[in-house]
Design a protein around this motif. Structure first.
Motif, PDB file in Angstrom:
ATOM      1  N   THR A   1      51.331  41.714  47.301  1.00  0.00           N
ATOM      2  CA  THR A   1      51.498  43.125  47.778  1.00  0.00           C
ATOM      3  C   THR A   1      50.165  43.968  47.422  1.00  0.00           C
ATOM      4  N   ILE A   2      49.498  44.798  48.415  1.00  0.00           N
ATOM      5  CA  ILE A   2      48.365  45.134  48.299  1.00  0.00           C
ATOM      6  C   ILE A   2      48.484  46.521  48.495  1.00  0.00           C
ATOM      7  N   TYR A   3      47.882  47.512  47.643  1.00  0.00           N
ATOM      8  CA  TYR A   3      47.638  48.876  47.702  1.00  0.00           C
ATOM      9  C   TYR A   3      46.231  48.997  47.966  1.00  0.00           C
ATOM     10  N   GLU A   4      45.527  49.913  48.856  1.00  0.00           N
ATOM     11  CA  GLU A   4      44.242  49.702  49.226  1.00  0.00           C
ATOM     12  C   GLU A   4      43.704  51.081  48.684  1.00  0.00           C
ATOM     13  N   LYS A   5      44.569  52.054  47.978  1.00  0.00           N
ATOM     14  CA  LYS A   5      44.225  53.147  47.097  1.00  0.00           C
ATOM     15  C   LYS A   5      44.991  53.549  46.155  1.00  0.00           C
ATOM     16  N   TRP A   6      44.776  54.173  45.198  1.00  0.00           N
ATOM     17  CA  TRP A   6      45.380  54.575  44.033  1.00  0.00           C
ATOM     18  C   TRP A   6      46.540  55.320  44.612  1.00  0.00           C
ATOM     19  N   SER A   7      46.371  56.224  45.435  1.00  0.00           N
ATOM     20  CA  SER A   7      47.406  57.241  45.740  1.00  0.00           C
ATOM     21  C   SER A   7      48.445  56.455  46.631  1.00  0.00           C
ATOM     22  N   GLY A   8      49.810  56.494  46.400  1.00  0.00           N
ATOM     23  CA  GLY A   8      50.678  55.661  47.253  1.00  0.00           C
ATOM     24  C   GLY A   8      50.905  54.472  46.536  1.00  0.00           C
ATOM     25  N   PHE A   9      50.365  54.081  45.363  1.00  0.00           N
ATOM     26  CA  PHE A   9      50.586  52.993  44.320  1.00  0.00           C
ATOM     27  C   PHE A   9      52.161  52.957  43.755  1.00  0.00           C
TER      28      PHE A   9
ATOM     29  N   ARG B   1      45.121  34.278  41.719  1.00  0.00           N
ATOM     30  CA  ARG B   1      45.231  33.255  42.400  1.00  0.00           C
ATOM     31  C   ARG B   1      45.939  32.108  41.454  1.00  0.00           C
ATOM     32  N   TYR B   2      45.577  32.181  40.289  1.00  0.00           N
ATOM     33  CA  TYR B   2      46.440  30.942  39.479  1.00  0.00           C
ATOM     34  C   TYR B   2      47.720  31.186  39.088  1.00  0.00           C
ATOM     35  N   LEU B   3      47.816  32.883  38.818  1.00  0.00           N
ATOM     36  CA  LEU B   3      49.397  32.954  38.553  1.00  0.00           C
ATOM     37  C   LEU B   3      50.246  32.791  39.697  1.00  0.00           C
ATOM     38  N   LEU B   4      49.576  33.159  41.027  1.00  0.00           N
ATOM     39  CA  LEU B   4      50.358  32.899  42.212  1.00  0.00           C
ATOM     40  C   LEU B   4      50.803  31.719  42.338  1.00  0.00           C
ATOM     41  N   GLN B   5      49.737  30.672  41.975  1.00  0.00           N
ATOM     42  CA  GLN B   5      50.077  29.009  41.927  1.00  0.00           C
ATOM     43  C   GLN B   5      51.299  28.651  41.134  1.00  0.00           C
ATOM     44  N   HIS B   6      51.405  29.651  40.302  1.00  0.00           N
ATOM     45  CA  HIS B   6      52.693  29.200  39.227  1.00  0.00           C
ATOM     46  C   HIS B   6      53.908  30.070  39.584  1.00  0.00           C
ATOM     47  N   ASP B   7      53.854  30.424  40.838  1.00  0.00           N
ATOM     48  CA  ASP B   7      55.007  31.210  41.349  1.00  0.00           C
ATOM     49  C   ASP B   7      55.263  32.556  40.936  1.00  0.00           C
ATOM     50  N   ALA B   8      54.276  33.315  40.398  1.00  0.00           N
ATOM     51  CA  ALA B   8      54.407  34.671  39.923  1.00  0.00           C
ATOM     52  C   ALA B   8      54.065  35.201  41.431  1.00  0.00           C
ATOM     53  N   ARG B   9      54.965  36.650  41.222  1.00  0.00           N
ATOM     54  CA  ARG B   9      54.334  37.658  42.453  1.00  0.00           C
ATOM     55  C   ARG B   9      53.136  38.366  41.602  1.00  0.00           C
ATOM     56  N   VAL B  10      52.434  38.944  42.793  1.00  0.00           N
ATOM     57  CA  VAL B  10      51.031  39.679  42.634  1.00  0.00           C
ATOM     58  C   VAL B  10      51.134  41.099  43.224  1.00  0.00           C
ATOM     59  N   THR B  11      50.877  42.135  42.396  1.00  0.00           N
ATOM     60  CA  THR B  11      50.533  43.534  43.051  1.00  0.00           C
ATOM     61  C   THR B  11      49.025  43.810  42.847  1.00  0.00           C
TER      62      THR B  11
ATOM     63  N   HIS C   1      55.943  38.636  37.794  1.00  0.00           N
ATOM     64  CA  HIS C   1      55.234  39.566  38.563  1.00  0.00           C
ATOM     65  C   HIS C   1      54.194  40.305  37.527  1.00  0.00           C
ATOM     66  N   ASN C   2      52.914  40.385  38.246  1.00  0.00           N
ATOM     67  CA  ASN C   2      52.051  41.039  37.429  1.00  0.00           C
ATOM     68  C   ASN C   2      51.166  42.078  38.307  1.00  0.00           C
ATOM     69  N   VAL C   3      50.772  43.148  37.711  1.00  0.00           N
ATOM     70  CA  VAL C   3      50.063  44.211  38.472  1.00  0.00           C
ATOM     71  C   VAL C   3      48.514  44.160  38.214  1.00  0.00           C
ATOM     72  N   PHE C   4      47.828  43.943  38.985  1.00  0.00           N
ATOM     73  CA  PHE C   4      46.301  43.899  38.991  1.00  0.00           C
ATOM     74  C   PHE C   4      45.335  45.183  39.412  1.00  0.00           C
ATOM     75  N   LEU C   5      45.035  45.787  38.630  1.00  0.00           N
ATOM     76  CA  LEU C   5      44.211  46.836  38.817  1.00  0.00           C
ATOM     77  C   LEU C   5      42.825  46.597  39.058  1.00  0.00           C
TER      78      LEU C   5
END
Ligand SMILES: NC(=O)C1=CN([C@@H]2O[C@H](COP(=O)(O)OP(=O)(O)OC[C@H]3O[C@@H](n4cnc5c(N)ncnc54)[C@H](O)[C@@H]3O)[C@@H](O)[C@H]2O)[C@@H](O)CC1
Ligand SMILES: Nc1ncnc2c1ncn2[C@@H]1O[C@H](COP(=O)(O)OP(=O)(O)O)[C@@H](O)[C@H]1O
Ligand SMILES: [K+]
Length: 506
Positions: free
Chosen positions: A119-127, A78-88, A59-63
């Protein structure tokens, strides 16, 4: 014209923001390679390198910001997802205003996700960070940074820097100025930076070395010709060849160095410099000193030839000695190191002026030689003599009779001074900077603070002088001298925990 021989490979050209944007623009306009393709190449090569080193990514967090830097991060996702990693994904400025290619990559990423792994956060607050994850990928800002970080960007950077998880930066750590290497308010502290299409100048200056981590150069299809305006390069042992020892037929045909040095109580510097130069295999070193100091050099430097000038009671150089020194210099083709321990007598300043006015010998000026030079209205350089000046920041300040800042400002000062005076300068500090008459500058990429102990400047001056005496051009002599020290430092650090001493660099 001073001969310059250093020729950096394109991978070591250091781009500033303007040149980065220009190269990018020309490639898309003139080569018809669109931005989306460049983004794909950038992100996929970073992803490949990440996957190469880390087989088990969960799992990796992308800012992400809203510019193309975020697009690079989305390609990695996208590439990490293709290797079955989760993406935030956390979009600091939301997703309404993304750049065209970034928007397209977000759409693509969503289309690739068949297992609800994003998982997508559309703003910083709430992350809220997932419980377990491997990396934080920094795709907030790249070369498009225009102002200090504020608001949610500053908060996100502060958060990322407090986490135990390593941060991998896309192109440049967010908040680091690509030109000056200054933190714009705050900056991401990355363990690794994937630098796309060109290393950035800011990696090497000011805060750059502390926040960039390991630099991973990722090539992009930019025509090399578009980088030709670049005048700043990273020095590295992977492209600078260090001279190897070859014995000569006779002592006077395998490199002769004159060292003009010494005053009462200040003989140590010349001794260190002479030992350092001797270790590079020169045929002969000739110390020219005031006669009163002869016994000190006789005692400490048995292999070195001594040519004293003046009378027994002379313990420092006087103007009247200049002609005698000049005669000695003319006996052999050589380089001259002028300065270690000369002292600061008024008469010594006149001696330095007189000697430099007449000499055509290639000259390295260090320490008190620089101080004497700084006292003169004009630099008395003959057209035939190539000069190398080796000032530390204090000496540089004296030479220009003005304040110099660190890093970027020092780089600009050195560049200008070299061009105006047709001189090569090795400006000591972090980073070490070599400036040349053609305005090219070379920056060290290692921690030069290990050399900040009294005496290592003398060792360095000895090395520069030795390589000059062995026939290397001025720019190459400086590069070889710096990297000679770097190599010794790294083998010392490999073998022992010993605190490095200046004598270790001889
Ligand atoms: N140069 C190139 O050829 C390539 C660039 N790529 C990527 O694109 C990046 C440059 O993209 P962009 O020009 O879109 O720039 P950025 O992605 O760095 O971001 C620019 C955006 O951030 C905003 N911004 C600037 N300073 C800010 C601040 N302090 N706080 C908040 N927002 C701020 C700007 O208004 C603009 O909307 C490069 O660093 C690299 O990562 C890659 O996609 C591949 C090719
Ligand atoms: N091999 C090297 N690589 C990079 N920098 C070096 C090297 N050797 C010396 N230096 C620089 O030289 C500085 C020491 O020079 P200086 O202050 O003139 O010392 P001193 O005159 O006491 O010998 C160090 O702080 C470092 O910046
Ligand atoms: K970044």
């Amino acid at each position: 014209m001073v001969k310059e021989t250093l020729d950096a490979p394109y991978s070591h050209y250091l781009l500033d923001a303007e040149l980065s944007q220009k190269v990018d623009h020309r490639t898309t306009e003139e080569m018809d390679i669109d931005g989306f393709t460049l983004m794909e190449i950038a992100g996929s090569s970073a992803a490949k390198k990440i996957l190469q080193h880390n087989k088990q990514l969960q799992h990796n967090v992308f800012l992400c910001g809203k510019g193309n830097n975020a697009g690079d991060a989305l390609v990695v996702a996208r590439y990490l997802l293709q290797h079955d990693a989760r993406v935030t994904l956390v979009f600091i400025s939301g997703t309404d205003d993304l750049s065209k290619d970034t928007q397209k990559n977000l759409k693509l990423l969503r289309a690739f996700d068949k297992k609800d792994r994003i998982t997508i956060y559309e703003k910083w607050s709430g992350f809220s960070a997932p419980n377990n994850y491997n990396f934080i990928i920094d795709g907030m800002l790249g070369t498009g940074l225009t102002s200090d970080l504020r608001g949610d960007y500053a908060k996100a950077v502060g958060w990322a820097n407090q986490q135990q998880h390593p941060v991998l930066a896309m192109d440049i750590p967010t908040g680091l100025h690509p030109d000056s290497g200054e933190k714009m308010g705050k900056a991401i502290e990355a363990v690794r930076t994937f630098s796309f299409g060109g290393r950035k100048q800011g990696f090497y200056l000011n805060d750059g070395p502390a926040v960039t981590g390991t630099i991973d150069y990722c090539d992009l299809p930019f025509p090399n010709a578009y980088k030709e305006d670049c005048k700043t390069f990273a020095l590295d042992t992977d492209w600078v060849s260090l001279p190897s020892y070859t014995p000569g037929k006779h002592k006077y045909d395998s490199g002769v160095l004159h060292i003009v040095a010494g005053s009462e109580g200040l003989t140590g510097a010349a001794i260190m410099a002479a030992r350092s130069a001797w270790a590079e295999g020169l045929g002969a070193i000739i110390i020219i000193c005031p006669r009163g100091l002869l016994s000190v050099f006789e005692h400490n430097l048995p292999s070195v030839i001594k040519k004293p000038v003046g009378k027994k009671e002379d313990y420092y150089f006087k103007e009247s000695h200049a002609e005698q020194v000049q005669d000695i210099l003319q006996e052999k083709e050589s380089s001259m190191l002028l300065g270690p321990g000369l002292g600061r007598n008024t008469d010594t300043i006149s001696f330095v002026e007189q000697l430099l006015t007449t000499t055509t010998t290639d000259t390295i000026i260090d320490a008190d030689g620089l101080w004497c030079l700084s006292q003169l209205e004009e630099w008395p350089k003959t057209d035939q003599a190539n000069w190398i000046l080796t000032p530390h920041p204090g000496e540089l300040q004296k030479l220009i009779k003005d304040e110099i800042g660190e890093g970027h400002q020092r780089l600009n000062t050195v560049r200008k001074l070299c061009q105006e005076n047709n001189t090569t300068i090795l400006s000591k500090g972090m980073p070490g900077i070599i400036g040349t008459p053609s305005r090219k500058c070379y920056l060290t990429n290692y921690n030069t603070n290990y050399f900040a102990r009294a005496g290592s400047g003398d060792v360095l001056a000895g090395k520069v002088s030795a390589f000059s005496a062995l026939g290397l051009a001025a720019d190459e002599s400086c590069a070889a001298a710096l990297l000679n020290g770097q190599q010794k430092l790294s083998s010392l650090q490999k073998d022992t925990n010993k605190i490095p001493e200046p004598t270790d660099f001889i």
